[in-house]
Scaffold this motif. Structure first.
Motif, PDB file in Angstrom:
ATOM      1  N   LYS A  32       0.838  -1.197   0.000  1.00  0.00           N
ATOM      2  CA  LYS A  32       0.000   0.000   0.000  1.00  0.00           C
ATOM      3  C   LYS A  32       0.882   1.260   0.000  1.00  0.00           C
ATOM      4  CE  LYS A  32      -4.363  -1.573   0.744  1.00  0.00           C
ATOM      5  NZ  LYS A  32      -5.633  -1.036   0.233  1.00  0.00           N
ATOM      6  N   LEU A  33       0.306   2.369  -0.417  1.00  0.00           N
ATOM      7  CA  LEU A  33       1.044   3.631  -0.485  1.00  0.00           C
ATOM      8  C   LEU A  33       1.219   4.238   0.900  1.00  0.00           C
ATOM      9  CD1 LEU A  33      -0.749   5.260  -3.564  1.00  0.00           C
ATOM     10  CD2 LEU A  33       1.426   4.022  -3.542  1.00  0.00           C
ATOM     11  N   ILE A  34       2.261   5.025   1.042  1.00  0.00           N
ATOM     12  CA  ILE A  34       2.492   5.727   2.298  1.00  0.00           C
ATOM     13  C   ILE A  34       1.892   7.135   2.263  1.00  0.00           C
ATOM     14  CG2 ILE A  34       4.703   6.915   1.845  1.00  0.00           C
ATOM     15  CD1 ILE A  34       5.608   5.471   4.536  1.00  0.00           C
ATOM     16  N   PHE A  35       1.516   7.570   1.063  1.00  0.00           N
ATOM     17  CA  PHE A  35       0.955   8.909   0.890  1.00  0.00           C
ATOM     18  C   PHE A  35       0.071   8.873  -0.348  1.00  0.00           C
ATOM     19  CE2 PHE A  35       1.174  13.507  -0.145  1.00  0.00           C
ATOM     20  CZ  PHE A  35       0.916  14.042   1.119  1.00  0.00           C
ATOM     21  N   ARG A  39      -2.608  13.634  -3.553  1.00  0.00           N
ATOM     22  CA  ARG A  39      -2.102  14.758  -2.768  1.00  0.00           C
ATOM     23  C   ARG A  39      -0.703  15.178  -3.205  1.00  0.00           C
ATOM     24  NH1 ARG A  39      -5.040  15.859   1.890  1.00  0.00           N
ATOM     25  NH2 ARG A  39      -3.224  16.964   2.693  1.00  0.00           N
ATOM     26  N   GLN A  40      -0.136  14.507  -4.206  1.00  0.00           N
ATOM     27  CA  GLN A  40       1.172  14.881  -4.730  1.00  0.00           C
ATOM     28  C   GLN A  40       1.081  14.846  -6.259  1.00  0.00           C
ATOM     29  OE1 GLN A  40       3.611  16.402  -5.686  1.00  0.00           O
ATOM     30  NE2 GLN A  40       4.842  16.126  -3.830  1.00  0.00           N
ATOM     31  N   PRO A  41       0.562  15.923  -6.861  1.00  0.00           N
ATOM     32  CA  PRO A  41       0.366  15.943  -8.321  1.00  0.00           C
ATOM     33  C   PRO A  41       1.641  15.738  -9.119  1.00  0.00           C
ATOM     34  CG  PRO A  41      -0.841  17.742  -7.267  1.00  0.00           C
ATOM     35  CD  PRO A  41       0.033  17.133  -6.211  1.00  0.00           C
ATOM     36  N   LEU A  42       2.800  15.989  -8.522  1.00  0.00           N
ATOM     37  CA  LEU A  42       4.048  15.804  -9.250  1.00  0.00           C
ATOM     38  C   LEU A  42       4.143  14.391  -9.810  1.00  0.00           C
ATOM     39  CD1 LEU A  42       6.950  16.589 -10.116  1.00  0.00           C
ATOM     40  CD2 LEU A  42       7.691  15.965  -7.790  1.00  0.00           C
ATOM     41  N   VAL A  43       3.759  13.377  -9.029  1.00  0.00           N
ATOM     42  CA  VAL A  43       3.916  11.990  -9.489  1.00  0.00           C
ATOM     43  C   VAL A  43       2.880  11.610 -10.538  1.00  0.00           C
ATOM     44  CG1 VAL A  43       4.955  11.271  -7.307  1.00  0.00           C
ATOM     45  CG2 VAL A  43       2.494  11.016  -7.630  1.00  0.00           C
ATOM     46  N   LEU A  44       1.870  12.457 -10.719  1.00  0.00           N
ATOM     47  CA  LEU A  44       0.843  12.206 -11.728  1.00  0.00           C
ATOM     48  C   LEU A  44       1.082  12.991 -13.014  1.00  0.00           C
ATOM     49  CD1 LEU A  44      -2.307  12.301  -9.424  1.00  0.00           C
ATOM     50  CD2 LEU A  44      -1.063  10.281 -10.227  1.00  0.00           C
ATOM     51  N   SER A  45       2.111  13.829 -13.027  1.00  0.00           N
ATOM     52  CA  SER A  45       2.380  14.644 -14.205  1.00  0.00           C
ATOM     53  C   SER A  45       2.875  13.762 -15.353  1.00  0.00           C
ATOM     54  CB  SER A  45       3.423  15.715 -13.887  1.00  0.00           C
ATOM     55  OG  SER A  45       4.697  15.137 -13.676  1.00  0.00           O
ATOM     56  N   ALA A  46       2.654  14.213 -16.569  1.00  0.00           N
ATOM     57  CA  ALA A  46       2.979  13.402 -17.746  1.00  0.00           C
ATOM     58  C   ALA A  46       4.462  13.043 -17.807  1.00  0.00           C
ATOM     59  CB  ALA A  46       2.559  14.155 -19.015  1.00  0.00           C
ATOM     60  N   THR A  47       5.311  14.010 -17.533  1.00  0.00           N
ATOM     61  CA  THR A  47       6.753  13.757 -17.598  1.00  0.00           C
ATOM     62  C   THR A  47       7.177  12.757 -16.541  1.00  0.00           C
ATOM     63  OG1 THR A  47       7.149  15.993 -18.458  1.00  0.00           O
ATOM     64  CG2 THR A  47       9.026  14.837 -17.492  1.00  0.00           C
ATOM     65  N   HIS A  51       8.875   9.198 -17.438  1.00  0.00           N
ATOM     66  CA  HIS A  51      10.333   9.115 -17.300  1.00  0.00           C
ATOM     67  C   HIS A  51      10.824   8.861 -15.872  1.00  0.00           C
ATOM     68  CE1 HIS A  51      10.925  10.541 -21.415  1.00  0.00           C
ATOM     69  NE2 HIS A  51      10.036  11.495 -21.176  1.00  0.00           N
ATOM     70  N   CYS A  52       9.956   8.952 -14.870  1.00  0.00           N
ATOM     71  CA  CYS A  52      10.450   8.935 -13.486  1.00  0.00           C
ATOM     72  C   CYS A  52       9.692   7.966 -12.593  1.00  0.00           C
ATOM     73  CB  CYS A  52      10.353  10.329 -12.872  1.00  0.00           C
ATOM     74  SG  CYS A  52      11.060  11.644 -13.862  1.00  0.00           S
ATOM     75  N   ALA A  53       9.022   6.993 -13.177  1.00  0.00           N
ATOM     76  CA  ALA A  53       8.175   6.103 -12.377  1.00  0.00           C
ATOM     77  C   ALA A  53       8.949   5.426 -11.248  1.00  0.00           C
ATOM     78  CB  ALA A  53       7.526   5.053 -13.288  1.00  0.00           C
ATOM     79  N   GLN A  54      10.248   5.170 -11.477  1.00  0.00           N
ATOM     80  CA  GLN A  54      11.053   4.494 -10.464  1.00  0.00           C
ATOM     81  C   GLN A  54      11.283   5.365  -9.229  1.00  0.00           C
ATOM     82  OE1 GLN A  54      12.064   5.733 -13.283  1.00  0.00           O
ATOM     83  NE2 GLN A  54      14.195   6.405 -13.281  1.00  0.00           N
ATOM     84  N   TRP A  55      11.006   6.661  -9.350  1.00  0.00           N
ATOM     85  CA  TRP A  55      11.191   7.586  -8.231  1.00  0.00           C
ATOM     86  C   TRP A  55       9.891   7.865  -7.471  1.00  0.00           C
ATOM     87  CZ3 TRP A  55      15.836   8.979  -6.493  1.00  0.00           C
ATOM     88  CH2 TRP A  55      16.928   8.801  -7.355  1.00  0.00           C
ATOM     89  N   ARG A  56       8.823   7.185  -7.854  1.00  0.00           N
ATOM     90  CA  ARG A  56       7.519   7.486  -7.239  1.00  0.00           C
ATOM     91  C   ARG A  56       7.538   7.316  -5.720  1.00  0.00           C
ATOM     92  NH1 ARG A  56       2.339   3.612  -7.408  1.00  0.00           N
ATOM     93  NH2 ARG A  56       3.669   2.696  -5.774  1.00  0.00           N
ATOM     94  N   ASP A  57       8.041   6.182  -5.243  1.00  0.00           N
ATOM     95  CA  ASP A  57       7.995   5.927  -3.806  1.00  0.00           C
ATOM     96  C   ASP A  57       8.865   6.923  -3.043  1.00  0.00           C
ATOM     97  OD1 ASP A  57       6.259   3.884  -4.270  1.00  0.00           O
ATOM     98  OD2 ASP A  57       7.724   2.270  -4.000  1.00  0.00           O
ATOM     99  N   PHE A  58       9.996   7.301  -3.621  1.00  0.00           N
ATOM    100  CA  PHE A  58      10.847   8.307  -2.976  1.00  0.00           C
ATOM    101  C   PHE A  58      10.084   9.617  -2.806  1.00  0.00           C
ATOM    102  CE2 PHE A  58      13.696  11.967  -3.484  1.00  0.00           C
ATOM    103  CZ  PHE A  58      14.570  11.779  -2.419  1.00  0.00           C
ATOM    104  N   VAL A  59       9.406  10.040  -3.856  1.00  0.00           N
ATOM    105  CA  VAL A  59       8.666  11.298  -3.797  1.00  0.00           C
ATOM    106  C   VAL A  59       7.517  11.207  -2.793  1.00  0.00           C
ATOM    107  CG1 VAL A  59       7.180  12.876  -5.105  1.00  0.00           C
ATOM    108  CG2 VAL A  59       9.322  12.038  -6.100  1.00  0.00           C
ATOM    109  N   LEU A  60       6.812  10.073  -2.783  1.00  0.00           N
ATOM    110  CA  LEU A  60       5.696   9.923  -1.851  1.00  0.00           C
ATOM    111  C   LEU A  60       6.173   9.881  -0.402  1.00  0.00           C
ATOM    112  CD1 LEU A  60       3.383   7.379  -3.719  1.00  0.00           C
ATOM    113  CD2 LEU A  60       3.136   9.866  -3.546  1.00  0.00           C
ATOM    114  N   LEU A 248       9.973  21.582  -6.051  1.00  0.00           N
ATOM    115  CA  LEU A 248      11.164  21.909  -6.855  1.00  0.00           C
ATOM    116  C   LEU A 248      12.424  21.356  -6.202  1.00  0.00           C
ATOM    117  CD1 LEU A 248      10.289  25.591  -7.881  1.00  0.00           C
ATOM    118  CD2 LEU A 248      10.225  23.547  -9.333  1.00  0.00           C
ATOM    119  N   GLN A 249      12.463  21.388  -4.869  1.00  0.00           N
ATOM    120  CA  GLN A 249      13.582  20.784  -4.140  1.00  0.00           C
ATOM    121  C   GLN A 249      13.620  19.276  -4.378  1.00  0.00           C
ATOM    122  OE1 GLN A 249      13.081  20.874   0.086  1.00  0.00           O
ATOM    123  NE2 GLN A 249      15.096  20.059   0.550  1.00  0.00           N
ATOM    124  N   LEU A 250      12.461  18.644  -4.359  1.00  0.00           N
ATOM    125  CA  LEU A 250      12.394  17.207  -4.621  1.00  0.00           C
ATOM    126  C   LEU A 250      12.969  16.861  -5.996  1.00  0.00           C
ATOM    127  CD1 LEU A 250       8.917  15.808  -3.433  1.00  0.00           C
ATOM    128  CD2 LEU A 250      11.194  15.038  -2.744  1.00  0.00           C
TER     129      LEU A 250
END
Length: 315
Positions: A32-35, A39-47, A51-60, A248-250
């Motif tokens: 299950k997700l931790i977040f 609530r974090q539109p960055l991970v839903l953005s097209a780019t 290109h960054c699916a492997q970073w999803r859990d880090f961002v969440l 932006l820091q992320l």
């Protein structure tokens, strides 16, 4: 409601407060997700999706840390301070003893919520091995309150603080409710949010009643002065500037090329939302102002109409 009608919720707090009734919740090591993604539109953005699916859990995870950090700031640096001031009879105007008792129960609840939040931060670091990035030292309310108080006469600064905290406590209750219902999130985290919500519903009523008591007794001139500073409060409170800075820091910590990083930044910049009557928090704020009696004051209604008009938002 008059002061003589005010009742303490001491018995309800003894029976139901989460600090009295809830065991420690432990973070599950499941899929299950931790977040919540929403609530974090960055991970839903097209780019990001391409290109960054492997970073999803880090961002969440980092977004969860920010959320916890925001909770701790909100509850220990702002709500705690205001409630403690009321409880110790250091607030202008002073409130009766029943109000002061309830205020101290809010202090206990909020400090407990912060403790639980920090416990989950520690558990998450231990489970994921992902340490928090530098977290913000302020939340939107940290800026909104002093900005509004600076425009108010000195004798009304406590009242502006009371109303600002009450607005925030009423809006955060709706935010927590949405978080607690998201089935994509780990059960323990949804449970933590449900516990939080259980107390925050009582807090929202407490702050609404206190503002109602104050507003009934306030002089017309004082009401008009407070109405004048409400748009300043909302301008600083209803903003995504701090979230954008964090996102932006992320992006800077993602292992992607310069072209992808710039595309992500452009998408974050495009996530800014206008402050209109359809803003997700404005409806909750207007309900609070209605229930507490402020919106029935012509100067308050006029100030908010001006602020929420296209011309007011552009000013």
């Amino acid at each position: 409601m008059s002061i003589t009608d005010y009742c303490s919720f001491a018995d309800d707090w003894e029976r139901r407060a989460t600090v009295r009734t809830r065991p420690r919740r432990l973070l599950e090591n499941d899929d299950k997700l931790i977040f919540p993604l929403c609530r974090q539109p960055l991970v839903l953005s097209a780019t990001f999706v391409e290109h960054c699916a492997q970073w999803r859990d880090f961002v969440l995870v980092q977004s969860f840390y920010k959320y916890i950090n925001d909770v701790v700031i909100f509850e220990t640096e702002i709500v705690d301070r205001t409630a403690r001031s009321i409880a110790k009879n250091r607030f202008t105007p002073p409130f009766p003893l029943a109000c002061r008792y309830n205020a101290m129960s809010v202090v206990v609840d909020e400090d407990y919520h912060a403790l639980v939040a920090l416990d989950f931060l520690h558990q998450t670091v231990s489970m994921t091995g992902i340490r928090p990035l530098d977290l913000p030292r302020q939340i939107e309310l940290s800026r909104a309150l002093p900005a509004a108080q600076a425009q108010a006469p000195a004798h009304l600064r406590d009242a502006v603080e009371l109303i600002g905290v009450a607005i925030a406590e009423n809006t955060v209750t709706h935010e927590v409710a949405a978080f607690s219902r998201d089935d994509s999130v780990k059960s323990s985290i949804r449970g933590m949010m449900a516990d939080h919500l259980f107390d925050e519903g009582r807090h929202a009523r407490f702050w609404t009643n206190l503002v109602h008591l104050y507003w009934q007794a306030a002089r017309p001139a004082d009401r008009d002065s407070i109405a004048h500073v409400l748009p300043t409060f909302l301008m600083h409170y209803l903003t995504n500037d701090l979230q954008k800075t964090f996102d932006l820091q992320l992006i800077e910590h993602l292992g992607v090329g310069a072209r992808i990083r710039e595309a992500l930044k452009d998408e974050v910049e495009a996530l800014a939302f206008p402050i209109t009557r359809q803003h997700p928090l404005v409806g909750n704020i207007m309900k609070f102002l209605q229930h507490s009696g402020l919106l029935q004051t012509p100067s308050v209604a006029a100030a908010l109409d001006d602020y929420l008009s296209p011309a007011g938002r552009a000013a």
